[in-house]
Design a protein around this motif. Structure first.
Motif, PDB file in Angstrom:
ATOM      1  N   GLN A 167     -49.642   5.885 -19.435  1.00  0.00           N
ATOM      2  CA  GLN A 167     -48.970   6.074 -18.585  1.00  0.00           C
ATOM      3  C   GLN A 167     -48.477   7.444 -17.734  1.00  0.00           C
ATOM      4  N   LEU A 168     -48.430   8.261 -18.901  1.00  0.00           N
ATOM      5  CA  LEU A 168     -47.738   9.380 -18.941  1.00  0.00           C
ATOM      6  C   LEU A 168     -48.594  10.962 -18.893  1.00  0.00           C
ATOM      7  N   THR A 169     -49.818  10.658 -19.358  1.00  0.00           N
ATOM      8  CA  THR A 169     -50.874  10.946 -20.125  1.00  0.00           C
ATOM      9  C   THR A 169     -51.544  11.322 -18.058  1.00  0.00           C
ATOM     10  N   GLY A 170     -50.980  10.027 -17.941  1.00  0.00           N
ATOM     11  CA  GLY A 170     -51.826  10.273 -16.499  1.00  0.00           C
ATOM     12  C   GLY A 170     -51.431  10.654 -15.176  1.00  0.00           C
ATOM     13  N   THR A 171     -49.350  11.037 -15.469  1.00  0.00           N
ATOM     14  CA  THR A 171     -48.440  11.657 -14.320  1.00  0.00           C
ATOM     15  C   THR A 171     -48.943  13.191 -14.898  1.00  0.00           C
ATOM     16  N   VAL A 172     -48.925  13.391 -15.594  1.00  0.00           N
ATOM     17  CA  VAL A 172     -49.170  14.940 -16.106  1.00  0.00           C
ATOM     18  C   VAL A 172     -50.606  15.720 -15.712  1.00  0.00           C
ATOM     19  N   LEU A 173     -51.717  14.396 -16.129  1.00  0.00           N
ATOM     20  CA  LEU A 173     -52.835  15.171 -15.102  1.00  0.00           C
ATOM     21  C   LEU A 173     -52.561  15.003 -13.953  1.00  0.00           C
ATOM     22  N   PHE A 174     -51.874  13.957 -13.453  1.00  0.00           N
ATOM     23  CA  PHE A 174     -52.205  14.156 -11.851  1.00  0.00           C
ATOM     24  C   PHE A 174     -50.829  15.354 -11.349  1.00  0.00           C
ATOM     25  N   ILE A 175     -50.134  15.722 -11.827  1.00  0.00           N
ATOM     26  CA  ILE A 175     -49.651  16.882 -11.716  1.00  0.00           C
ATOM     27  C   ILE A 175     -50.429  18.350 -12.408  1.00  0.00           C
ATOM     28  N   MET A 176     -50.525  18.547 -12.880  1.00  0.00           N
ATOM     29  CA  MET A 176     -51.404  19.138 -13.407  1.00  0.00           C
ATOM     30  C   MET A 176     -52.915  19.218 -12.254  1.00  0.00           C
ATOM     31  N   ALA A 177     -53.605  18.151 -11.292  1.00  0.00           N
ATOM     32  CA  ALA A 177     -54.051  18.908 -10.755  1.00  0.00           C
ATOM     33  C   ALA A 177     -54.040  19.225  -9.913  1.00  0.00           C
ATOM     34  N   ILE A 178     -52.554  18.813  -9.587  1.00  0.00           N
ATOM     35  CA  ILE A 178     -52.172  19.177  -8.037  1.00  0.00           C
ATOM     36  C   ILE A 178     -52.010  21.017  -8.380  1.00  0.00           C
ATOM     37  N   ILE A 179     -51.958  21.621  -9.388  1.00  0.00           N
ATOM     38  CA  ILE A 179     -51.184  23.048 -10.035  1.00  0.00           C
ATOM     39  C   ILE A 179     -52.775  23.818  -9.949  1.00  0.00           C
ATOM     40  N   GLN A 180     -53.561  22.285 -10.451  1.00  0.00           N
ATOM     41  CA  GLN A 180     -55.074  23.358 -10.258  1.00  0.00           C
ATOM     42  C   GLN A 180     -55.463  22.933  -8.596  1.00  0.00           C
ATOM     43  N   PHE A 181     -55.159  22.363  -7.868  1.00  0.00           N
ATOM     44  CA  PHE A 181     -55.315  22.584  -6.410  1.00  0.00           C
ATOM     45  C   PHE A 181     -54.968  24.255  -5.203  1.00  0.00           C
ATOM     46  N   VAL A 182     -53.796  24.509  -6.479  1.00  0.00           N
ATOM     47  CA  VAL A 182     -53.539  25.021  -5.405  1.00  0.00           C
ATOM     48  C   VAL A 182     -53.646  26.424  -6.249  1.00  0.00           C
ATOM     49  N   PHE A 183     -53.748  26.735  -7.482  1.00  0.00           N
ATOM     50  CA  PHE A 183     -54.619  27.642  -8.066  1.00  0.00           C
ATOM     51  C   PHE A 183     -56.350  27.897  -7.622  1.00  0.00           C
ATOM     52  N   ALA A 184     -57.417  26.656  -7.200  1.00  0.00           N
ATOM     53  CA  ALA A 184     -58.189  27.026  -6.199  1.00  0.00           C
ATOM     54  C   ALA A 184     -58.020  27.109  -4.896  1.00  0.00           C
ATOM     55  N   LEU A 185     -57.003  27.181  -4.313  1.00  0.00           N
ATOM     56  CA  LEU A 185     -56.522  27.684  -2.834  1.00  0.00           C
ATOM     57  C   LEU A 185     -56.697  29.000  -3.132  1.00  0.00           C
ATOM     58  N   VAL A 186     -55.435  29.886  -3.930  1.00  0.00           N
ATOM     59  CA  VAL A 186     -55.322  31.025  -3.737  1.00  0.00           C
ATOM     60  C   VAL A 186     -56.060  31.880  -4.577  1.00  0.00           C
ATOM     61  N   SER A 187     -57.183  31.248  -5.496  1.00  0.00           N
ATOM     62  CA  SER A 187     -57.937  32.344  -6.729  1.00  0.00           C
ATOM     63  C   SER A 187     -58.877  31.904  -5.923  1.00  0.00           C
ATOM     64  N   ASP A 188     -59.567  31.850  -4.954  1.00  0.00           N
ATOM     65  CA  ASP A 188     -61.111  30.712  -5.196  1.00  0.00           C
ATOM     66  C   ASP A 188     -61.454  30.474  -6.208  1.00  0.00           C
ATOM     67  N   ALA A 189     -61.166  30.005  -7.557  1.00  0.00           N
ATOM     68  CA  ALA A 189     -61.558  28.923  -8.324  1.00  0.00           C
ATOM     69  C   ALA A 189     -60.659  29.417  -9.522  1.00  0.00           C
ATOM     70  N   PRO A 190     -60.881  27.527  -9.578  1.00  0.00           N
ATOM     71  CA  PRO A 190     -60.392  27.230 -11.196  1.00  0.00           C
ATOM     72  C   PRO A 190     -59.585  27.569 -12.193  1.00  0.00           C
ATOM     73  N   ASN A 191     -58.550  27.429 -12.742  1.00  0.00           N
ATOM     74  CA  ASN A 191     -58.316  27.826 -13.901  1.00  0.00           C
ATOM     75  C   ASN A 191     -58.674  27.686 -15.135  1.00  0.00           C
ATOM     76  N   PRO A 192     -59.277  28.321 -15.553  1.00  0.00           N
ATOM     77  CA  PRO A 192     -60.528  27.642 -16.469  1.00  0.00           C
ATOM     78  C   PRO A 192     -59.515  26.498 -17.630  1.00  0.00           C
ATOM     79  N   ARG A 193     -58.744  27.426 -18.210  1.00  0.00           N
ATOM     80  CA  ARG A 193     -57.364  26.707 -19.217  1.00  0.00           C
ATOM     81  C   ARG A 193     -57.123  25.951 -18.618  1.00  0.00           C
TER      82      ARG A 193
END
Length: 92
Positions: free
Chosen positions: A29-55
């Motif tokens: 459950q905890l990792t599911g929450t972390v993964l969801f938050i990370m997906a939102i951050i990754q989406f913002v990265f993709a919006l700003v830089s036109d590419a997802p963060n590889p790390r």
């Protein structure tokens, strides 16, 4: 060893496994929450830089593999204990 000793050890092992299953369920459950938050951050990265963060993508892959290990353990599909009893799964 007599049969009563073997039965007693098996019952003790199933209770230990039950405790580990509860703890791994909480970790899932905890990792599911972390993964969801990370997906939102990754989406913002993709919006700003036109590419997802590889790390972040590599970390997300390793979190997914960890969740897979947990699912296999709690469903009795595997006897292998997931992290922290083994190494963290790689994101490669």
């Amino acid at each position: 060893m007599n049969e009563d000793t073997v039965t007693g050890l098996a019952k003790r092992n199933i209770w230990l496994r039950g405790l580990l299953m509860i703890l791994m369920g909480l970790a899932y459950q905890l990792t599911g929450t972390v993964l969801f938050i990370m997906a939102i951050i990754q989406f913002v990265f993709a919006l700003v830089s036109d590419a997802p963060n590889p790390r972040l993508a590599m970390f997300g892959r390793s979190v997914g593999r960890f969740q897979s290990q947990i699912a296999n353990f709690v469903s009795f599909a595997s006897e292998d204990l997931p992290f922290p009893f083994t190494d963290w799964p790689s994101g490669d």
